[in-house]
Design an enzyme around this catalytic site. Structure first.
Site: not given
Length: 246
Positions: A134, A170
């Protein structure tokens, strides 16, 4: 032991629920170790949790995960001051650096305050594998999409730019991620953007995308770019990149 060329593993994964611990390292973290080429001893991994404020409880949970994996894991904390005297020397002594998620905007600001933008480039060039999830993925690119500013996704454009692309994370688990990437590529805010579903990692040798890997069946990565920029026929194209299962 170092990788045979500058190596980055940029992911949307790496952890799973543990059996007797809260977390265990999933296949992407183990792959980062494989990429380092270490053998004959416990791999040395530095966990960098700047993006979430160096939370000590999370450090503890990862230390437990490292015990299960038989890794020699330590933590680089920058809050409230660096916990090592010479950050560059410490990082050069690692096989893998794993950067966890959180606020990529805050991470980049704190890193620059401590000179880590230059340090990480030298550590990468020396062959220490740079990896993360991330925020810990976006940071290695020119930029990408982030919720660091608030719930509505925005672009961040001041990444370390070790990789000459932008990054989307994501991609399959948050509904706004794909359309935001497409919009920002279309208007020129982002350039060629490499995106990962949850559980997928991108392996770069130098600045070349060398491999796509996954710890989650059915997931993929994507290359999003603008064809015919500057013309009335400019079109955003998304290319699906099928991964190798770890």
């Amino acid at each position: 032991m170092t990788a045979d060329s500058p190596t980055i593993l940029a992911t949307s994964g790496g952890l799973r629920p543990g059996t007797r611990t809260r977390f265990e390292f999933n296949k992407l973290v183990h792959h980062a170790v494989e990429l380092s080429g270490v053998s004959g001893r416990a791999p040395r991994i530095s966990h960098v949790g700047t993006a979430s404020g160096d939370q000590r409880w999370f450090n503890h949970e990862l230390s437990e995960a490292s015990r299960v994996a038989k890794f020699d894991l330590s933590h680089l904390n920058l809050f409230t001051m660096p916990n090592v005297g010479n950050i560059e020397e410490y990082l050069l002594g690692q096989d893998v650096v794993w950067v966890n998620g959180g606020s990529v905007v805050n991470l980049l600001a704190v890193w620059r305050a401590h000179g880590l933008d230059g340090i990480f480039r030298r550590v990468w060039e020396a062959g220490v594998v740079l990896a993360g999830v991330s925020a810990g993925s976006i940071c290695w690119f020119k930029g990408g999409t982030t919720d660091s500013f608030g719930p509505e996704l925005r672009a961040v454009d001041n990444g370390l730019a070790l990789l000459p692309y932008d990054n989307g994370v994501h991609y399959d688990s948050e509904a706004a991620r794909r359309p935001t990437v497409h919009r920002l590529v279309a208007d020129g805010t982002l350039g060629e953007t490499h995106c990962t579903d949850d559980g997928v990692g991108l392996v770069y040798r130098g600045t070349d995308l060398a491999d796509v890997v996954t710890e989650a069946p059915g997931k993929a990565a994507y290359r999003v770019r603008l064809e015919r920029p500057g013309t009335p026929d400019a079109t955003v194209v998304e290319e699906k990149l099928e991964p190798t299962a770890l």
